[in-house]
Design a protein around this motif. Sequence first.
Motif, PDB file in Angstrom:
ATOM      1  N   VAL A 144     -17.624   1.874   3.692  1.00 15.29           N
ATOM      2  CA  VAL A 144     -17.387   2.520   2.470  1.00 15.29           C
ATOM      3  C   VAL A 144     -18.757   2.930   1.638  1.00 15.29           C
ATOM      4  O   VAL A 144     -18.812   4.215   1.364  1.00 15.29           O
ATOM      5  N   LEU A 145     -20.139   2.558   1.962  1.00 10.69           N
ATOM      6  CA  LEU A 145     -21.071   2.334   1.625  1.00 10.69           C
ATOM      7  C   LEU A 145     -21.835   4.021   2.201  1.00 10.69           C
ATOM      8  O   LEU A 145     -22.499   4.884   1.336  1.00 10.69           O
ATOM      9  N   GLY A 146     -21.191   3.738   3.682  1.00  9.17           N
ATOM     10  CA  GLY A 146     -21.654   5.206   4.241  1.00  9.17           C
ATOM     11  C   GLY A 146     -20.970   6.255   3.775  1.00  9.17           C
ATOM     12  O   GLY A 146     -21.278   7.337   4.411  1.00  9.17           O
ATOM     13  N   ALA A 147     -19.566   6.393   3.367  1.00 12.08           N
ATOM     14  CA  ALA A 147     -18.951   6.888   3.049  1.00 12.08           C
ATOM     15  C   ALA A 147     -19.697   7.606   1.940  1.00 12.08           C
ATOM     16  O   ALA A 147     -19.546   8.924   2.398  1.00 12.08           O
ATOM     17  N   ARG A 148     -20.022   6.751   1.096  1.00 14.07           N
ATOM     18  CA  ARG A 148     -20.882   7.777   0.221  1.00 14.07           C
ATOM     19  C   ARG A 148     -21.628   8.470   0.436  1.00 14.07           C
ATOM     20  O   ARG A 148     -21.896   9.631  -0.384  1.00 14.07           O
ATOM     21  N   LEU A 149     -22.355   7.846   1.116  1.00 13.28           N
ATOM     22  CA  LEU A 149     -23.585   8.353   1.252  1.00 13.28           C
ATOM     23  C   LEU A 149     -23.455   9.880   2.148  1.00 13.28           C
ATOM     24  O   LEU A 149     -24.630  10.525   1.821  1.00 13.28           O
ATOM     25  N   VAL A 155      -5.198  -1.086   2.263  1.00 12.87           N
ATOM     26  CA  VAL A 155      -6.431  -1.088   3.122  1.00 12.87           C
ATOM     27  C   VAL A 155      -5.901  -1.924   4.004  1.00 12.87           C
ATOM     28  O   VAL A 155      -6.689  -1.292   4.926  1.00 12.87           O
ATOM     29  N   HIS A 156      -5.516  -3.043   4.145  1.00 11.37           N
ATOM     30  CA  HIS A 156      -5.488  -4.248   5.621  1.00 11.37           C
ATOM     31  C   HIS A 156      -4.224  -3.300   6.301  1.00 11.37           C
ATOM     32  O   HIS A 156      -5.202  -3.782   7.578  1.00 11.37           O
ATOM     33  N   ARG A 157      -3.159  -3.347   5.602  1.00 10.87           N
ATOM     34  CA  ARG A 157      -2.563  -2.838   6.929  1.00 10.87           C
ATOM     35  C   ARG A 157      -3.017  -1.883   7.433  1.00 10.87           C
ATOM     36  O   ARG A 157      -2.564  -1.450   9.031  1.00 10.87           O
ATOM     37  N   LEU A 158      -3.659  -0.622   6.814  1.00 10.70           N
ATOM     38  CA  LEU A 158      -3.671   1.128   7.168  1.00 10.70           C
ATOM     39  C   LEU A 158      -5.051   1.309   8.648  1.00 10.70           C
ATOM     40  O   LEU A 158      -4.616   1.597   9.498  1.00 10.70           O
ATOM     41  N   THR A 159      -6.265  -0.134   7.798  1.00  9.23           N
ATOM     42  CA  THR A 159      -7.582  -0.552   8.841  1.00  9.23           C
ATOM     43  C   THR A 159      -7.063  -1.668   9.339  1.00  9.23           C
ATOM     44  O   THR A 159      -8.245  -1.218  10.073  1.00  9.23           O
ATOM     45  N   GLY A 160      -6.661  -2.521   9.200  1.00 10.57           N
ATOM     46  CA  GLY A 160      -6.491  -3.734  10.517  1.00 10.57           C
ATOM     47  C   GLY A 160      -8.476  -4.987  10.006  1.00 10.57           C
ATOM     48  O   GLY A 160      -7.945  -5.529  10.608  1.00 10.57           O
ATOM     49  N   PHE A 161      -8.407  -4.190   8.279  1.00  9.97           N
ATOM     50  CA  PHE A 161     -10.063  -5.371   7.642  1.00  9.97           C
ATOM     51  C   PHE A 161      -9.401  -5.170   6.798  1.00  9.97           C
ATOM     52  O   PHE A 161      -8.806  -4.695   5.527  1.00  9.97           O
ATOM     53  N   SER A 162      -9.544  -6.562   6.918  1.00  7.84           N
ATOM     54  CA  SER A 162      -9.173  -7.514   5.519  1.00  7.84           C
ATOM     55  C   SER A 162     -10.402  -8.189   4.635  1.00  7.84           C
ATOM     56  O   SER A 162     -11.290  -8.382   5.168  1.00  7.84           O
ATOM     57  N   PRO A 163     -10.540  -7.673   3.426  1.00  8.86           N
ATOM     58  CA  PRO A 163     -11.668  -8.085   2.092  1.00  8.86           C
ATOM     59  C   PRO A 163     -11.977  -9.602   2.230  1.00  8.86           C
ATOM     60  O   PRO A 163     -13.226 -10.209   1.342  1.00  8.86           O
ATOM     61  N   ASP A 164     -10.572 -10.385   2.965  1.00 10.85           N
ATOM     62  CA  ASP A 164     -10.603 -11.352   2.282  1.00 10.85           C
ATOM     63  C   ASP A 164     -11.456 -12.707   3.327  1.00 10.85           C
ATOM     64  O   ASP A 164     -12.252 -13.053   3.217  1.00 10.85           O
ATOM     65  N   ASP A 165     -11.764 -11.635   4.516  1.00 11.49           N
ATOM     66  CA  ASP A 165     -12.398 -12.090   5.827  1.00 11.49           C
ATOM     67  C   ASP A 165     -14.491 -11.733   5.631  1.00 11.49           C
ATOM     68  O   ASP A 165     -13.735 -10.996   5.573  1.00 11.49           O
ATOM     69  N   PRO A 166     -14.448 -12.872   5.458  1.00 11.04           N
ATOM     70  CA  PRO A 166     -16.559 -12.062   5.327  1.00 11.04           C
ATOM     71  C   PRO A 166     -16.956 -11.734   6.173  1.00 11.04           C
ATOM     72  O   PRO A 166     -17.813 -10.153   5.956  1.00 11.04           O
ATOM     73  N   VAL A 197     -13.169   2.786  10.987  1.00 10.32           N
ATOM     74  CA  VAL A 197     -12.583   2.167  10.231  1.00 10.32           C
ATOM     75  C   VAL A 197     -11.355   2.421   9.195  1.00 10.32           C
ATOM     76  O   VAL A 197     -10.337   2.638   8.337  1.00 10.32           O
ATOM     77  N   LEU A 198     -12.063   4.250   8.373  1.00 10.64           N
ATOM     78  CA  LEU A 198     -11.605   4.386   7.042  1.00 10.64           C
ATOM     79  C   LEU A 198     -10.597   5.779   7.702  1.00 10.64           C
ATOM     80  O   LEU A 198     -10.025   6.111   6.132  1.00 10.64           O
ATOM     81  N   SER A 199     -10.783   6.433   8.562  1.00  9.01           N
ATOM     82  CA  SER A 199      -9.870   7.434   9.074  1.00  9.01           C
ATOM     83  C   SER A 199      -7.965   7.245   8.698  1.00  9.01           C
ATOM     84  O   SER A 199      -8.265   7.413   8.226  1.00  9.01           O
ATOM     85  N   PRO A 200      -8.140   6.077   8.813  1.00  9.09           N
ATOM     86  CA  PRO A 200      -6.160   5.809   8.906  1.00  9.09           C
ATOM     87  C   PRO A 200      -6.419   5.473   7.051  1.00  9.09           C
ATOM     88  O   PRO A 200      -5.142   5.831   6.678  1.00  9.09           O
ATOM     89  N   MET A 201      -7.377   5.131   6.125  1.00  5.61           N
ATOM     90  CA  MET A 201      -6.497   5.921   5.148  1.00  5.61           C
ATOM     91  C   MET A 201      -6.217   6.932   4.632  1.00  5.61           C
ATOM     92  O   MET A 201      -6.147   7.386   3.721  1.00  5.61           O
ATOM     93  N   LEU A 202      -7.102   8.064   5.086  1.00  8.37           N
ATOM     94  CA  LEU A 202      -6.855   9.659   4.533  1.00  8.37           C
ATOM     95  C   LEU A 202      -5.185   9.959   4.310  1.00  8.37           C
ATOM     96  O   LEU A 202      -4.709  11.177   3.651  1.00  8.37           O
ATOM     97  N   GLY A 203      -3.970   9.380   5.237  1.00  8.79           N
ATOM     98  CA  GLY A 203      -2.966   9.553   5.040  1.00  8.79           C
ATOM     99  C   GLY A 203      -1.923   8.912   4.326  1.00  8.79           C
ATOM    100  O   GLY A 203      -1.310   8.183   4.003  1.00  8.79           O
ATOM    101  N   ALA A 204      -2.820   7.994   3.239  1.00  8.49           N
ATOM    102  CA  ALA A 204      -2.245   7.158   2.571  1.00  8.49           C
ATOM    103  C   ALA A 204      -1.506   7.182   1.487  1.00  8.49           C
ATOM    104  O   ALA A 204      -1.965   8.883   0.655  1.00  8.49           O
ATOM    105  N   ARG A 205      -0.423   6.996   1.458  1.00  9.77           N
ATOM    106  CA  ARG A 205       0.168   8.238   0.047  1.00  9.77           C
ATOM    107  C   ARG A 205      -0.450   8.137  -1.299  1.00  9.77           C
ATOM    108  O   ARG A 205      -1.366   6.380  -1.931  1.00  9.77           O
TER     109      ARG A 205
END
Length: 363
Positions: free
Chosen positions: A352-357, A331-342, A282-290
């Motif tokens: 995100v919780l897993g990333a912190r843990l 985030v939506h463009r990079l990962t394909g996941f939207s926080p607005d969709d339940p 889910v989150l790896s695409p964000m590693l290349g974000a500006r």
Amino acid sequence: MPPPVPAELPAEVPAEVPAELPAELLGGHLRVLRAAAGTGRLPGRDELDACRADGRRAAELGVPLRRLVDAALAAALTPRAPSADVPAAPPPALLPALRRSVGALMAGYEEAQHAALREAEQERRVFVDDLLQGRAERLAERAEHFGLRLAESYQVAVARGLDENGPDRIERDLTARFGSHNILVAVRDGLLVCVVPATLPAAVGEFTHHVRSRFPAGWRVGVGRPQRGPGGIVTSYREAAGALDLADRLGLRHDVVKAADLLVFPVLLRDRGAMEDLVTSVLSPMLGARGGHEPLLETLEAVFAAHGNQTAAARRLGISTRAVTYRLQRVHRLTGFSPDDPTQRFTLETAVLGARLLDWPWD
């Protein structure tokens, strides 16, 4: 008729120890008095050491200090001669010898008391270590000595950020209110640990209150769930300490963290491989974000903490609401996941919780 005063004690006249005391408790003291009365000699080191030994023995037997001193003073008195109108004055050496002897008795008594306190504290530390590690040798029997009935349910709270004088003062305040048989306070692994019966939930709140009042900034309290039996105390302690660790890893701002509120996280970590796969996918695409991935993670955390309220998230982050909206779109463009969709929001929040843990990203 005036009261009797110390009179001469001839060497051949033995002073007597009051009947309520064992005779050997004042043996050294009596020898000092006889020597002073008979020869005028003050006690030497060996004689004072014998008096200190008498004092230590009296403390070990539980003789009250006042009774010991009264007996020592009474031993220096003899009835005055029947024909004398005025009591005889004591020989010059008797009063200084009496003073030194009684002082040695009291010093020995205090040494024994201090030694007993040190031994009790060591016994307490060993018991706490055994209790919190689940070592069961004679645990129930030893627990009763400290007022704990291990068949009941107990709850453990731990505090981090110890103040040098805080533990003793907090223990005194808690035992003054709830009784020493209901509270066990100890320091272990840099944490202040408080064990209380589950039937006294107010004790945990009182413990937190005293920590807040006496610990320096940066303190935090972790609270385990009520658990039954010796094993339950171990479990509650581990939950409380684990809650502190989770709060740090998740960047939680709460001063008090309860294991009951964090039960989902041990479940998430139970299958570490699956969690690592979720985070990576889910989150790896964000590693290349500006600008890096961290601002995007922080924004997601703030939005989730604010239950989707972007204005509140912006205040938390100290940025504009427009900036929050822009980051969520990225985030939506990079990962394909939207926080607005339940459904997608749940996946994102879990990742995100897993990333912190798991301290993502990994090298």
